[in-house]
Design an enzyme around this catalytic site. Sequence first.
Site, PDB file in Angstrom:
ATOM      1  N   ASP A  38     -45.163  31.201  14.802  1.00  9.51           N
ATOM      2  CA  ASP A  38     -46.008  30.018  14.530  1.00  9.51           C
ATOM      3  C   ASP A  38     -46.583  30.033  13.117  1.00  9.51           C
ATOM      4  O   ASP A  38     -46.530  29.033  12.410  1.00  9.51           O
ATOM      5  CB  ASP A  38     -47.114  29.868  15.590  1.00  9.51           C
ATOM      6  N   GLU A 161     -61.839  25.605  17.527  1.00  7.98           N
ATOM      7  CA  GLU A 161     -61.714  27.066  17.580  1.00  7.98           C
ATOM      8  C   GLU A 161     -61.727  27.660  16.172  1.00  7.98           C
ATOM      9  O   GLU A 161     -62.319  28.700  15.925  1.00  7.98           O
ATOM     10  CB  GLU A 161     -60.430  27.468  18.328  1.00  7.98           C
ATOM     11  N   ASP A 173     -51.408  26.722  21.636  1.00 12.72           N
ATOM     12  CA  ASP A 173     -52.139  26.791  22.908  1.00 12.72           C
ATOM     13  C   ASP A 173     -52.753  25.447  23.281  1.00 12.72           C
ATOM     14  O   ASP A 173     -52.684  25.006  24.432  1.00 12.72           O
ATOM     15  CB  ASP A 173     -53.227  27.871  22.839  1.00 12.72           C
TER      16      ASP A 173
END
Length: 386
Positions: A38, A161, A173
């Site tokens: 990622d 986050e 996620d």
Amino acid sequence: MNKQELWDKFGKTFRDYDLESGAYKAPGRVNLIGEHTDYNDGFVMPMAIEKEITMLAQLRPDKKIKFYSLDYDQLVEYDLENLEYDEENVWANYLMGVIDEIQKLGESLQGFNLMFTGNVPQGSGLSSSAALEVVTALAVTDLHKIKIDGVEMALLAQRAENNFVGVQCGIMDQYISRLGKKDHALLIDCRTNDYELVPFKNENYQIVICNSKVERGLVDSEYNQRRSECNQAVEFFAEKEDGNITALRDVELETVIKYKNQLAENVYKRAHHVVSENERVLASKKALEADDMQKFGDLMYASHKSLSEDYEVSCKELDILVNLAAEEGVEGARMTGAGFGGCTVNLVKKAKVDDFVKNIKEKYKAETGIEAEVYVSNPGDGARKL
């Protein structure tokens, strides 16, 4: 608890203001293939699991926000106009971060009460935190009639986050928790944030997740080290091959192999993993579309070997779980998540699931002294209002 019992508990915890209310769910996830790709602008392919966070919500006539975590049995209260990081109740920051990001969009919020409970195992790498962010975003925007599409909501939860909680997570996620669909995996391009649902409808197989119960130590320092090694590889290839190479995503496997002797050993190994893993993700998409589970399973095993030997983020216990799966004749198995602990993901014939669960628990305990936790799941739905 069923939904009615949850509403009863909500009524006992909070005063009923007879204002807008709703119930919402968001799932955890397991990454089927595509690990440590990622942050190299590569590809990942997670699926939503049938373990979720359920949240009940109701507006209030003031500017207070109250959160009740059923699992922690904790009630906290904050002022909407003065959101600050809570050192004591760390879980509450995931909710506040989302609310903060919604307010940054220029949206005017009134007070509300939130109560939630979940069965996504914490600390296992199945993304309970992203599920909590996404379900909060869905609840708060729905109560306030704020229109925001699935992609925007996932990106907002990621910003929460990054900015409020202070964890520099990627997009995977939150994307899968918001955009997942039953009987599908989700292929995500981490450079463009484009995504594609990939059918996973095979009736004969199930995904089985084995939690090694090893706490993921070392992750931060080792993670930073891996990122640095990947960046060194990119600089090298950009200089040797093409100035347009900005990430390992842009490098072919034969190019990596060609320069093996000119790269530091670790830099070569890290690049070899990332570039070959991207190829495996794209091959996995084709295998699933062709319903070729044998091929998909082989790619999972190859992914684990690469993560263990080239990227060196596995650990003894994860390797034991994968080896035991192979001994059991399981189609595919690999570590999933950041590594150094956490879970493996296994592709198991439905007829063999019960035996596999029993045997792997017994053998893992015999070899490590640890009781593994095992979860069986089909690809589940993403976040939704009930």
